[in-house]
Scaffold this motif. Structure first.
Motif, PDB file in Angstrom:
ATOM      1  N   SER A 196     -15.905   3.446 -12.912  1.00 30.54           N
ATOM      2  CA  SER A 196     -14.814   3.964 -12.074  1.00 30.54           C
ATOM      3  C   SER A 196     -14.544   3.100 -10.848  1.00 30.54           C
ATOM      4  O   SER A 196     -13.860   3.547  -9.925  1.00 30.54           O
ATOM      5  N   GLN A 197     -15.060   1.879 -10.839  1.00 28.93           N
ATOM      6  CA  GLN A 197     -14.919   1.042  -9.653  1.00 28.93           C
ATOM      7  C   GLN A 197     -13.456   0.774  -9.326  1.00 28.93           C
ATOM      8  O   GLN A 197     -13.038   0.872  -8.172  1.00 28.93           O
ATOM      9  N   PHE A 198     -12.663   0.462 -10.319  1.00 28.01           N
ATOM     10  CA  PHE A 198     -11.267   0.124 -10.080  1.00 28.01           C
ATOM     11  C   PHE A 198     -10.479   1.333  -9.591  1.00 28.01           C
ATOM     12  O   PHE A 198      -9.634   1.227  -8.694  1.00 28.01           O
ATOM     13  N   VAL A 199     -10.739   2.539 -10.183  1.00 23.97           N
ATOM     14  CA  VAL A 199     -10.023   3.743  -9.769  1.00 23.97           C
ATOM     15  C   VAL A 199     -10.379   4.117  -8.331  1.00 23.97           C
ATOM     16  O   VAL A 199      -9.500   4.416  -7.506  1.00 23.97           O
ATOM     17  N   VAL A 200     -11.655   4.075  -8.033  1.00 28.76           N
ATOM     18  CA  VAL A 200     -12.101   4.431  -6.683  1.00 28.76           C
ATOM     19  C   VAL A 200     -11.561   3.441  -5.656  1.00 28.76           C
ATOM     20  O   VAL A 200     -11.166   3.835  -4.547  1.00 28.76           O
ATOM     21  N   THR A 201     -11.531   2.172  -6.006  1.00 29.01           N
ATOM     22  CA  THR A 201     -11.079   1.159  -5.054  1.00 29.01           C
ATOM     23  C   THR A 201      -9.583   1.233  -4.815  1.00 29.01           C
ATOM     24  O   THR A 201      -9.100   1.039  -3.687  1.00 29.01           O
ATOM     25  N   LEU A 202      -8.806   1.514  -5.848  1.00 33.50           N
ATOM     26  CA  LEU A 202      -7.351   1.464  -5.725  1.00 33.50           C
ATOM     27  C   LEU A 202      -6.746   2.782  -5.230  1.00 33.50           C
ATOM     28  O   LEU A 202      -5.619   2.781  -4.710  1.00 33.50           O
ATOM     29  N   GLN A 203      -7.436   3.893  -5.398  1.00 33.20           N
ATOM     30  CA  GLN A 203      -6.841   5.184  -5.035  1.00 33.20           C
ATOM     31  C   GLN A 203      -6.425   5.278  -3.572  1.00 33.20           C
ATOM     32  O   GLN A 203      -5.359   5.829  -3.256  1.00 33.20           O
ATOM     33  N   PRO A 204      -7.176   4.767  -2.620  1.00 32.73           N
ATOM     34  CA  PRO A 204      -6.738   4.884  -1.218  1.00 32.73           C
ATOM     35  C   PRO A 204      -5.406   4.212  -0.933  1.00 32.73           C
ATOM     36  O   PRO A 204      -4.721   4.576   0.026  1.00 32.73           O
ATOM     37  N   TYR A 205      -5.035   3.215  -1.732  1.00 31.38           N
ATOM     38  CA  TYR A 205      -3.782   2.513  -1.464  1.00 31.38           C
ATOM     39  C   TYR A 205      -2.560   3.365  -1.797  1.00 31.38           C
ATOM     40  O   TYR A 205      -1.432   2.985  -1.460  1.00 31.38           O
ATOM     41  N   LEU A 206      -2.763   4.536  -2.456  1.00 34.72           N
ATOM     42  CA  LEU A 206      -1.640   5.422  -2.739  1.00 34.72           C
ATOM     43  C   LEU A 206      -1.127   6.115  -1.493  1.00 34.72           C
ATOM     44  O   LEU A 206      -0.040   6.715  -1.506  1.00 34.72           O
ATOM     45  N   LYS A 207      -1.886   6.076  -0.409  1.00 31.04           N
ATOM     46  CA  LYS A 207      -1.481   6.739   0.812  1.00 31.04           C
ATOM     47  C   LYS A 207      -0.628   5.832   1.701  1.00 31.04           C
ATOM     48  O   LYS A 207      -0.360   6.168   2.857  1.00 31.04           O
ATOM     49  N   ILE A 208      -0.275   4.702   1.197  1.00 33.31           N
ATOM     50  CA  ILE A 208       0.530   3.770   1.983  1.00 33.31           C
ATOM     51  C   ILE A 208       1.848   4.425   2.363  1.00 33.31           C
ATOM     52  O   ILE A 208       2.469   5.139   1.573  1.00 33.31           O
ATOM     53  N   GLN A 209       2.263   4.215   3.611  1.00 34.71           N
ATOM     54  CA  GLN A 209       3.455   4.871   4.127  1.00 34.71           C
ATOM     55  C   GLN A 209       4.678   3.942   4.146  1.00 34.71           C
ATOM     56  O   GLN A 209       5.752   4.367   4.566  1.00 34.71           O
ATOM     57  N   VAL A 210       4.515   2.733   3.707  1.00 39.45           N
ATOM     58  CA  VAL A 210       5.627   1.784   3.707  1.00 39.45           C
ATOM     59  C   VAL A 210       6.600   2.172   2.606  1.00 39.45           C
ATOM     60  O   VAL A 210       6.190   2.434   1.461  1.00 39.45           O
ATOM     61  N   ASP A 211       7.880   2.214   2.941  1.00 35.38           N
ATOM     62  CA  ASP A 211       8.892   2.627   1.967  1.00 35.38           C
ATOM     63  C   ASP A 211       9.905   1.488   1.781  1.00 35.38           C
ATOM     64  O   ASP A 211      10.968   1.474   2.393  1.00 35.38           O
ATOM     65  N   ASN A 212       9.521   0.546   0.999  1.00 36.91           N
ATOM     66  CA  ASN A 212      10.442  -0.545   0.641  1.00 36.91           C
ATOM     67  C   ASN A 212      10.186  -0.940  -0.809  1.00 36.91           C
ATOM     68  O   ASN A 212       9.324  -0.382  -1.480  1.00 36.91           O
ATOM     69  N   LYS A 213      10.936  -1.929  -1.243  1.00 34.17           N
ATOM     70  CA  LYS A 213      10.857  -2.283  -2.656  1.00 34.17           C
ATOM     71  C   LYS A 213       9.501  -2.855  -3.018  1.00 34.17           C
ATOM     72  O   LYS A 213       8.932  -2.530  -4.079  1.00 34.17           O
ATOM     73  N   SER A 214       8.931  -3.685  -2.148  1.00 35.91           N
ATOM     74  CA  SER A 214       7.623  -4.276  -2.442  1.00 35.91           C
ATOM     75  C   SER A 214       6.542  -3.216  -2.487  1.00 35.91           C
ATOM     76  O   SER A 214       5.663  -3.226  -3.374  1.00 35.91           O
ATOM     77  N   ALA A 215       6.603  -2.297  -1.534  1.00 33.92           N
ATOM     78  CA  ALA A 215       5.610  -1.222  -1.526  1.00 33.92           C
ATOM     79  C   ALA A 215       5.754  -0.334  -2.756  1.00 33.92           C
ATOM     80  O   ALA A 215       4.763   0.137  -3.329  1.00 33.92           O
ATOM     81  N   ALA A 216       6.987  -0.104  -3.158  1.00 40.58           N
ATOM     82  CA  ALA A 216       7.199   0.699  -4.359  1.00 40.58           C
ATOM     83  C   ALA A 216       6.630   0.000  -5.588  1.00 40.58           C
ATOM     84  O   ALA A 216       5.993   0.646  -6.446  1.00 40.58           O
ATOM     85  N   GLN A 217       6.815  -1.297  -5.677  1.00 45.98           N
ATOM     86  CA  GLN A 217       6.260  -2.023  -6.815  1.00 45.98           C
ATOM     87  C   GLN A 217       4.744  -2.016  -6.767  1.00 45.98           C
ATOM     88  O   GLN A 217       4.077  -1.926  -7.803  1.00 45.98           O
ATOM     89  N   LEU A 218       4.195  -2.126  -5.546  1.00 45.70           N
ATOM     90  CA  LEU A 218       2.746  -2.075  -5.404  1.00 45.70           C
ATOM     91  C   LEU A 218       2.206  -0.730  -5.883  1.00 45.70           C
ATOM     92  O   LEU A 218       1.229  -0.676  -6.655  1.00 45.70           O
ATOM     93  N   LEU A 219       2.827   0.378  -5.438  1.00 40.06           N
ATOM     94  CA  LEU A 219       2.382   1.710  -5.854  1.00 40.06           C
ATOM     95  C   LEU A 219       2.521   1.894  -7.360  1.00 40.06           C
ATOM     96  O   LEU A 219       1.637   2.466  -8.015  1.00 40.06           O
ATOM     97  N   GLU A 220       3.610   1.392  -7.902  1.00 41.84           N
ATOM     98  CA  GLU A 220       3.834   1.533  -9.340  1.00 41.84           C
ATOM     99  C   GLU A 220       2.741   0.829 -10.132  1.00 41.84           C
ATOM    100  O   GLU A 220       2.215   1.367 -11.121  1.00 41.84           O
ATOM    101  N   SER A 221       2.367  -0.363  -9.716  1.00 41.50           N
ATOM    102  CA  SER A 221       1.332  -1.114 -10.437  1.00 41.50           C
ATOM    103  C   SER A 221      -0.026  -0.460 -10.290  1.00 41.50           C
ATOM    104  O   SER A 221      -0.807  -0.386 -11.255  1.00 41.50           O
ATOM    105  N   ILE A 222      -0.330   0.028  -9.061  1.00 37.67           N
ATOM    106  CA  ILE A 222      -1.622   0.678  -8.861  1.00 37.67           C
ATOM    107  C   ILE A 222      -1.717   1.943  -9.710  1.00 37.67           C
ATOM    108  O   ILE A 222      -2.743   2.210 -10.364  1.00 37.67           O
ATOM    109  N   ILE A 223      -0.637   2.720  -9.717  1.00 38.44           N
ATOM    110  CA  ILE A 223      -0.642   3.951 -10.515  1.00 38.44           C
ATOM    111  C   ILE A 223      -0.789   3.630 -11.993  1.00 38.44           C
ATOM    112  O   ILE A 223      -1.492   4.352 -12.733  1.00 38.44           O
ATOM    113  N   PHE A 224      -0.172   2.521 -12.449  1.00 33.83           N
ATOM    114  CA  PHE A 224      -0.305   2.175 -13.870  1.00 33.83           C
ATOM    115  C   PHE A 224      -1.744   1.834 -14.210  1.00 33.83           C
ATOM    116  O   PHE A 224      -2.263   2.260 -15.259  1.00 33.83           O
ATOM    117  N   VAL A 225      -2.413   1.077 -13.348  1.00 29.35           N
ATOM    118  CA  VAL A 225      -3.810   0.722 -13.624  1.00 29.35           C
ATOM    119  C   VAL A 225      -4.669   1.974 -13.665  1.00 29.35           C
ATOM    120  O   VAL A 225      -5.523   2.148 -14.565  1.00 29.35           O
TER     121      VAL A 225
END
Length: 1763
Positions: free
Chosen positions: A1104-1133
């Motif tokens: 579960s190393q990858f899930v535990v490491t990436l989950q905190p990044y879902l709380k990012i408050q930036v609302d732009n296209k790059s941040a959206a792509q980042l969240l989308e990729s993290i959620i896919f993983v």
């Protein structure tokens, strides 16, 4: 001593002979083997004629024998004076008597003479041996060379060895041994030996012998006073020996004039007696009788020339008649000898009048041969040549004598000025010698004579050059550049004799001043009146000779006919090759000047600026070869470490760099035994090539210091002379004394080379002229040459001027060659390299592809010599320009040029990497492959290179249409990233990571590449194919892939994923601002690996190393296209990894659930919402959370949609979320007690949203319906849903609805395909991103293939219709569905073939490529299905073509010539079936059948024109293809033409009958011009019929339908006949060839097809249906015209075509009153003449007008005049 005792006189005298005492002076130029002195002596019999001692060569040695016998001590034999026997001299041989003349006591035994009291250092026998060895030292290397085809048979050589040695001028031998003679004279004066006769006694004896000789030649006659008899040969030989003896004593000029005159008169009469005789047995049957007379005459010529060439002879002796007779007789004998020894020469240059029988050759040769048949051993027989190549002994001896005569003639040219007639005759004779093979000895002598004439008689230089040119062409015509001129000390290197002649002529152009030709001293130099500009003029004379030669050669080349062009090229190629062979060799300095002049001419109008493309190409080839040699020499010179050349580079040093106690040559320290007394340089004797160490150790001076001393002395003499000349000059010199005091380093190295020539080699005219040529070249480049004329003249013979300067160490020839190479880099020829390269680079920009290809090859040859040339900015710019060349071959060659040196010179490759990367997208497959390989090699050789841009270009070809390119791309990245490197790479990253540094670098390369890529889909493909290794060859796959390789590959991918996770943490922690998303490329790369295989992100130690490491990044408050792509990729993983975890951490699950819920409700980017909903559904299922949260969200969004809400954005978001929740959560919600009511939701969509006016909500509702139907596919079989989907795919709706409806079907098919794949492999499904970044999940029930196939078949017709939609995106979406359907096999493939054929003509390149790819696969699997629907596909393509042309959004360039967009697609389709003859014939036949009436319906005229255009655009490659098309056209014409012509004739007769009876017609004063419809119109026959009922010229009693049918058939046949004529012209097919075609005969693979670029022109035909009877006349006349033209051969027709550019069309129409005729007019006016001019004009591209045809009916304007 009694000569009779011991076996007879002959045997006794044979024992007294001296074997091998004389060498020929031209032996160095011949590859003669070194034979032992006594070879053949024991085998000679006493009865052989050649064993007689009276041979001329024996007589010449009488004086030497006498001297040797006088010094011979025979006391050890016990003989005393009592043993002496008196012998009668008359009974002895001539040799015996000649020896006694020189020493009467030669054969008497005597006591040994006491030694002289003292001997000088130069008089001892040791010194004599040293001088003799020194004299023959330069001959030794050449005597060891063996010639492949000797001039004479080996048995003749064995018997005539002594005869060859007779041909040396005795005085030349004497001149080379002056010290030996001095010793002999001193010894004879001081010893008690026999007395040597004085000069007066010698002269008296000679006069007495001459009187006796002349007296025997003159016999008085009673009547006429005096007559002459032929003198015996032996008497003439005795005379020659006497003259030679007197010449050797240098007293011949003191003989009385009367005696010499009388002797020459007798010799003249002797030549007259032999005039016209020949020793050639094939020319003269009585050759045996003529041989003594000819030999006697040649000996007489020898005697005369020996007299006339002696110094200080009276001018009265040189009678012109005598000299002309000598030349004429010599010329005749030379020609006869060449004819006798060379059958080729006889056949070409001798008339075959008295040719003897070939069968007698063997007997004649055996009789004339020196060895009898019984003496020949088996070895001799095996080495004999054929009878045609053997030469008799008489011819052999005659050739040797002629060589000696030519040598005397060369000397005679320097003694006396001959008349022009004599000179021209002599020159012509010498040129003749080059026409025969195996005459190298004679040719070498001829070169000397011609060069002497060239030097001494400047008025004949142009004549000699012309003769050289004539000879050049004759030699090339008769043989293939035989190279027989051996280069001194050059193993296996030879050049043509004609090239040697040219080089010597140029070197002899620089005439040495007469005052410097003899022995000189300093006073001679001072007294020589040589102008300061004389060396410059000498160099200009040499340049002028080169210009004269090359100008004539190039003029003849350019004027040569095509059949002679190759021969002329061969001549120049061989010359240049020879000149490059001898370039920078010490003996041939003129080679550089000759090549320099050639380059200058080739750079001008004779080469690169010529109007003849052949001449320009040939010039580029030559210049490329020359430039590459110059560059190669420059590289060699720069790498040369010769210690002498350091003086040039270290000219300003003070000598501190001189190595102490180390050899300057080999840099070794042991065994040094030579040291320079001046500079202290040390050497090994072996390194210096020294044979005697003792002599070199004392007073040794290195060549540098020795020549420096020489030049310093000459400078001091020179300065002193200037001071003595003038005080004023002294002042000026004193100012320059500082510059003159120091000898330049270049001068020292030059002087070393001059000293080499003065010490080594024969000291003849050739050596002197070579040194003078060098001085002229250096003098020209000296800026202060006018002040140094005396200095340069003294350098020519510095050894003679500075006799007491000591002896320096002589350099070897190898060192001399290196010095020449170094000095050659400073001459003007080498300096011209930049000019040559500049013009070659300019040729790369020529319009002609042939010239560009030639220039590129030339530049390639230069780069081969030195790859650093690629770094030059000029070269880089030119080569990069060829990367974009229009020709694929040129582009590939340019890439090959760079790629060949990438590995060895990576720094050079880095300059080209960007331009090379651009070629990865090239249209040529070979170019793309080469560019990829170049970048791969560059990265492999230089891993630290920044190749991010190149990687982006390479990975873009991973989906290339060529499978081999795809495999190469995958293999490239496998080698760069995924292959385990060789060696140990255990060095870890410094930041505490467990990932090796090598993996970390590869990871950064991947991330850097992703930053510049639009999406990560290509990377996904690369990772997927590398993990499976499916890019390997089939043979490797069949043998089995090693499991260790797969395990290693997987481990590397896991390490890359681990490094990506580490970098995500590092980058985000170091981010300066929260608004910046630096980890995005790392997350995207990780997503790409996770898409291919999610298990790569599940470490064994911590799943579960990858899930535990990436989950905190879902709380990012930036609302732009790059941040959206980042969240989308993290959620896919996280979504991909979660289902594979057994027990995910509950804390993480809870936090993750809350984060996803908030983002679903609040996030502004729908792509993130999509990913959150999908991940939430997976989380609820895998973590056991149940469907509660999902049901809650469904109810929330449903209530929001059911309520009253006018915010369309919120409604659209609710529709989107509701559809996704139902799509992904349906399976989980089935377990809930609360069942979903899908019909209710669908009714809501239909009632409230699909009928809305808001188009965005309507599309979003249709998308939601698609998501629901993926979950419940059985709903698509219901009528209401069927009607809804059919409505969204209908042609009348907006294209956005059509795209969304097709997208719904596409996602459904992809889900079904993914589910089937997962079930078959047993792995969880992997979903690939679709448009907009959305993911295609697993569909509920989509895996049911039965229902899937039924659904697609239900909507298949609508999907196919949308393939031909006007909108590009709609067609693209429909085509993607067809691709998936065909891949899954859901429908019969034959149903979509016509539509795919139509899409081949799609203006959108992506659609046409995909359609072609699908057709290729179908043709491979189902060839019969494919071929059976080609005809339907053609009709479908026509409909698509018409709809595309009518589209108002069409590009302007496509509207101007739309047929041009059709031809590529048709060509691609035809190439699919071209390999099979039956298939291509069926295809062609199916199109031709469209022109025939099948009894059911007729095709429209516009479709028939389209078919004709299609047939003309087919890419035929063999004659069988157009011949079959013509054959099929002839079949239709034969079957239909007769009936059609009869019907048309009937209609025209009916029209004439109505004119006679006065049927109503158009008013004569209405002046109406009728514009009838035609061209590419969409009107069919029925439409035209309806219009005809309203036409005033129509009548009721005419069957209009029948009339139009007949005219339709006539127009169809006209098109076929026009097509047939076009094919015959384009492919050069005659009627005979067309008639000879048969289907039963297989096509010949050797046949080629030539094609002319002639456009298909049908614009002058009436291609519209008539509206009344009068219009039938036009159709009938056109039909008869094309039938008449069809009877003419295409050659006759094209000869009558007037190539005239058509006049612009005018908008006005001209009306003329004339009789009732039909006139075809093009443009605004004209008549029959204009029609003829423009009918078949083919001078420019054809532009078809496919625009609206309402203005003129779509037809070419026709004017009918009504009376």
């Amino acid at each position: 001593m009694d000569p009779a005792a011991g076996g007879g006189r002959a045997g006794f005298e044979r024992a007294c002979r001296l074997p091998n005492t004389v060498h020929s002076e031209i032996a160095p130029a011949l590859p003669l083997p070194t034979l032992p002195p006594a070879l053949g002596f024991d085998g000679l019999g006493d009865d052989e004629p050649l064993a007689a001692p009276d041979r001329p060569d024996m007589i010449m040695q009488a004086a030497n024998i006498a001297r040797i016998l006088a010094d011979t001590d025979v006391s050890h034999l016990g003989f005393t004076e009592a043993d002496n026997v008196d012998v009668d001299p008359s009974q002895c041989s001539w040799l015996w008597r000649e020896v006694l003349k020189h020493n009467p006591d030669a054969f008497k035994a005597k006591a040994p003479a006491p030694p002289p009291p003292s001997q000088g250092p130069l008089e001892g026998p040791e010194y004599q041996n040293q001088e003799r060895e020194k004299h023959f030292e330069h001959l030794a290397p050449n005597l060891n060379k063996a010639w492949k085809e000797p001039v004479f048979p080996l048995d003749d050589i064995e018997s005539h060895r002594e005869h060859l040695r007779n041909e040396l001028t005795p005085d030349s031998v004497a001149s080379k041994k002056p010290k030996v003679r001095k010793k002999e004279i001193d010894n004879s004066a001081s010893s008690s030996g026999p007395r040597i006769p004085t000069s007066q006694e010698v002269i008296a004896n000679f006069c007495e012998m001459v009187e006796d000789f002349c007296g025997r030649a003159e016999i008085p006659d009673d009547a006429d006073g005096g007559d002459w008899l032929s003198i015996p040969l032996n008497d003439v030989k005795v005379l020659v020996n006497e003259i030679t003896s007197v010449r050797s004593k240098r007293v011949l000029h003191e003989v009385p004039m009367d005696t010499i005159t009388r002797l020459l008169h007798v010799i003249d009469r002797q030549m007259q007696c032999s005039q016209g005789l020949s020793i050639d047995v094939k020319e003269n049957p009585d050759a045996a009788d003529a041989e003594p007379l000819v030999s006697s005459a040649l000996e007489s010529i020898h005697a005369a020339l020996a007299i006339m060439t002696h110094h200080d002879m009276p001018k009265q002796l040189y009678r012109e008649e005598l000299i002309e007779r000598i030349l004429d007789f010599s010329r005749h004998q030379i020609t006869d000898c060449m004819a006798a020894s060379n059958p080729t020469f006889r056949a070409l240059y001798k008339p075959a009048e008295n040719v003897a029988n070939d069968g007698d050759d063997d007997e004649e040769d055996m009789e004339n041969g020196p060895v009898s048949k019984k003496r020949r051993t088996s070895t001799n027989l095996s080495m004999r040549k054929s009878s045609s190549n053997r030469v008799s002994a008489s011819v052999y001896s005659t050739v040797q004598k002629l060589c000696l005569i030519l040598g005397f003639l060369q000397e005679l040219l320097t003694r006396v000025r001959l008349s022009d007639s004599c000179i021209l005759q002599l020159a012509k004779t010498c040129f003749t010698t080059f026409l025969a093979d195996n005459m190298q000895l004679l040719q070498l002598k001829a070169i000397g004579v011609i060069c002497t004439v060239f030097s001494s008689y400047t008025q004949h230089r142009s004549y000699l050059v012309d003769e050289t040119l004539h000879l050049l062409h004759k030699l090339q015509f008769s043989r293939n550049a035989v190279r027989t001129f051996h280069l001194a000390d050059e193993d296996q290197k030879q050049i043509q004799m004609i090239t040697a002649l040219l080089v010597h002529l140029v070197q002899f152009s620089a005439i040495v001043p007469d005052s410097l030709k003899g022995t000189v001293d300093w006073s001679t130099i001072i007294d020589a009146s040589v102008d300061a500009s004389y060396p410059i003029k000498c160099h200009e004379a040499a340049t002028e000779a080169c210009c004269l030669f090359w100008t004539n050669v190039l003029q003849r080349f350019t004027a040569a006919k095509s059949q002679d062009m190759s021969e002329a090229k061969g001549i120049i190629d061989n010359l240049v090759q020879d000149l490059l062979t001898i370039l920078n060799l010490p003996e041939y300095p003129a080679a550089a000047s000759i090549l320099e002049v050639l380059c200058v001419l080739l750079l001008q109008n004779a080469g690169l600026k010529s109007k003849d493309i052949t001449a320009r190409c040939f010039a580029i080839d030559l210049l490329g070869g020359i430039a590459s040699r110059l560059k190669r020499d420059a590289v060699t010179c720069s790498a040369e470490k010769l210690w002498i050349l350091h003086e040039l580079t270290d000219a300003g040093s003070d000598g501190s760099k001189i190595l102490k106690n180390k050899c300057c040559v080999c840099l070794g320290g042991r065994g040094i035994n030579i040291a320079c007394d001046v500079c202290g340089r040390c050497f090994h004797s072996d390194c210096m090539g020294a044979g005697s160490q003792d002599n070199l150790q004392r007073d040794s001076v290195c060549p540098l210091c020795f020549c420096k001393q020489q030049l310093s002395v000459l400078q001091s003499y020179y300065q002193l002379q200037i001071k003595e000349n003038s005080k004023r000059a002294a002042a000026s010199v004193s100012k320059k004394s500082a510059t003159l005091a120091k000898v330049p380093a270049v001068d020292i190295v030059q002087q070393i080379l001059l000293s080499y020539f003065q010490e080594a080699g024969p000291q003849g005219d050739g050596n002197l002229f070579t040194r003078w040529f060098y001085l002229c070249m250096w003098y020209k480049d000296d800026p202060h040459y006018q002040e140094k004329i005396i200095y340069y003249l003294a350098r020519l013979k510095s050894k003679e001027i500075l006799r007491d300067s000591g002896n320096g160490l002589v350099i070897s020839r190898d060192w001399a060659k290196k010095i020449c190479l170094a000095l050659g880099q400073k001459n003007s020829f080498s300096r011209g390299f930049d000019k040559i390269v500049s013009l070659l680079l300019a040729s790369l920009r020529e319009n002609s592809p042939v010239i560009r290809a030639k220039a590129l090859r030339a530049v390639s040859s230069i780069v081969e010599a030195d790859p650093e040339v690629l770094g030059d900015k000029r070269v880089q710019s030119a080569v990069e320009g060829r990367f974009c060349d229009s020709a694929i071959s040129v582009r590939e060659a340019a890439l090959e040029l760079v790629g060949r040196h990438i590995a060895s010179h990576p720094d050079v490759g880095l300059k080209y990497i960007e331009k090379v990367a651009e070629r990865i997208k090239d249209t040529g497959v070979s170019v793309r492959k080469r560019a990829i390989k170049i970048i791969r090699d560059l990265c492999a050789s230089n891993p630290n290179t920044d190749t991010t841009h190149a990687f982006v270009e390479i990975i873009s070809r991973v989906n290339d249409e060529e499978s081999s390119v795809q495999d190469l791309v995958c293999k490239t990245f496998y080698e760069l990233w995924f292959e385990e490197p060789t060696g140990s790479h255990k060095h870890l990253v410094a930041d505490g990571s467990s990932v090796p540094m090598e993996i970390a670098k590869k990871t950064e390369q991947i991330v850097d590449m992703l930053r510049k890529m639009p999406n990560h889909q290509p990377l996904i493909t690369i990772i997927k194919r590398n993990l499976t290794l499916d890019f390997l060859p089939q043979s490797t796959k069949a043998a089995g892939i090693n499991s260790s390789i797969v395990a290693s590959l997987r481990k590397r991918c896991e390490l890359i994923c681990k490094r990506l996770l580490e970098r995500i943490l590092q980058v985000e922690e170091g981010a300066a601002s929260e608004m910046e998303v630096h980890a995005l490329p790392y997350i995207v790369a990780l997503q790409a690996f996770c898409i291919v295989d999610p298990t790569l992100c599940i470490p064994v130690t911590d799943p579960s190393q990858f899930v535990v490491t990436l989950q905190p990044y879902l709380k990012i408050q930036v609302d732009n296209k790059s941040a959206a792509q980042l969240l989308e990729s993290i959620i896919f993983v996280i979504d991909a990894v979660l289902p594979l975890l057994r027990k995910p951490p509950q804390i993480v699950v809870v936090e993750l659930e809350q984060d996803l819920k908030q983002m679903i409700v609040r996030h502004s980017f729908l792509t993130v919402v999509h990913a959150c909903i999908k991940c939430l559904c997976a989380l609820s299922k895998s973590a056991g959370r149940g469907p509660g949260l999902l049901e809650y969200l469904v109810n929330v969004f449903y209530k929001h949609l059911s309520g009253i809400n006018s915010d369309s954005q919120l409604l659209g978001r609710s529709l989107f979320c509701l559809g996704l929740l139902l799509r992904y959560g349906y399976q989980l919600m089935l377990t809930s007690e609360n069942q979903l009511d899908f019909p209710k939701i669908i009714n809501l969509l239909k009632r409230r949203y699909l009928l809305r006016d808001d188009f965005s909500l309507k599309v979003r509702a249709l998308q939601t319906l698609g998501y629901i139907l993926i979950a419940k596919p059985e709903f698509m079989l219901k009528k209401d849903i069927l009607y809804l989907i059919e409505a969204s795919l209908s042609s009348g709706v907006d294209h956005r609805l059509k795209i969304q409806g097709l997208q719904n079907l596409y996602e459904y098919l992809r889900d079904a395909e993914t589910q089937l794949t997962a079930e078959s492999t047993g792995k969880p499904p992997v979903h690939y991103a679709t448009n907009g970044g959305s993911e295609v999940p697993v569909a509920a029930g989509a895996g049911d293939t039965n229902i899937c196939g039924g659904i697609i078949q239900l909507y298949w017709s609508s999907i196919l219709e949308r393939c031909l939609d006007i909108n590009d995106q709609v067609r693209q979406s429909a085509l993607k569905i067809i691709e998936v359907v065909l891949r899954q096999g859901l429908v019969h493939p034959i149903t979509c073939v016509p539509h795919l054929i139509a899409l081949e003509m799609d203006p959108l390149e992506g659609n046409s490529k995909l359609a072609h790819h699908l057709l290729m696969n179908m043709n491979e699997k189902y060839p019969l299905f494919f071929e059976s629907r080609l005809g339907d596909g053609l009709q479908m393509s026509f409909r698509f073509f018409e709809s595309t042309v009518s589209n108002h959004k069409m590009a302007s360039n496509m509207k101007s010539n739309p047929i041009a967009f059709v031809k590529p697609g048709i060509s691609r389709i035809y190439r699919l079936i071209r390999a099979n003859r039956n298939s291509r014939n069926k295809f062609v036949h199916s199109i031709v059948r469209k022109f025939e009436y099948d009894g059911r319906s007729r095709c429209t005229i516009s479709f028939l024109v389209y078919c004709a255009e299609v047939l003309t655009s087919l890419p035929f490659t063999c004659p069988d293809e157009p011949l079959y098309l013509i054959y099929d056209i002839n079949r239709v014409i034969h079957l239909r033409a007769g009936a059609v012509e009869a019907n048309l004739k009937r209609w025209t007769s009916m029209d004439q009958h109505r004119d006679k009876v006065g049927m109503p017609t158009l008013s004569s004063d209405s002046h109406v011009v009728m514009h009838e419809p035609g061209g590419y119109s969409d009107h069919n026959v029925r439409d035209v019929s309806e219009r005809m009922h309203n036409n005033p010229c129509s009548t009721l009693d005419v069957d209009i339908a029948k009339l139009q049918e007949d005219c339709h058939d006539a127009i169809a046949l006209q098109l076929l006949l026009k097509l047939k004529r076009h094919l015959k012209i384009v492919y050069s097919l005659t009627d005979a060839r067309c008639q000879a075609f048969s289907l039963k005969e297989l096509p010949k693979s050797s046949e080629t097809l030539s094609k002319q670029n002639v456009p298909f022109n049908i614009g002058n035909n009436n291609i519209s249906l008539p509206s009344c009877l009068q219009d039938v006349v036009c159709v009938y006349q056109d039909f008869k015209t094309v039938l008449r033209e069809d009877t003419m051969d295409f050659g006759v027709y094209t000869a009558t075509v007037q190539r005239k550019r058509p006049t612009p069309r005018s908008s006005s129409r001209v009306r003329r009153t004339a009789p009732v005729t039909v006139t075809r007019v093009r443009g605004g006016g004209g008549g029959d003449d204009d029609d003829t001019d423009d009918d078949d004009w083919t001078g420019g591209p054809r532009v078809l007008d496919f625009s609206a045809q309402a203005s003129n009916g779509g037809r070419v304007t026709r004017q009918r005049v009504q009376v």
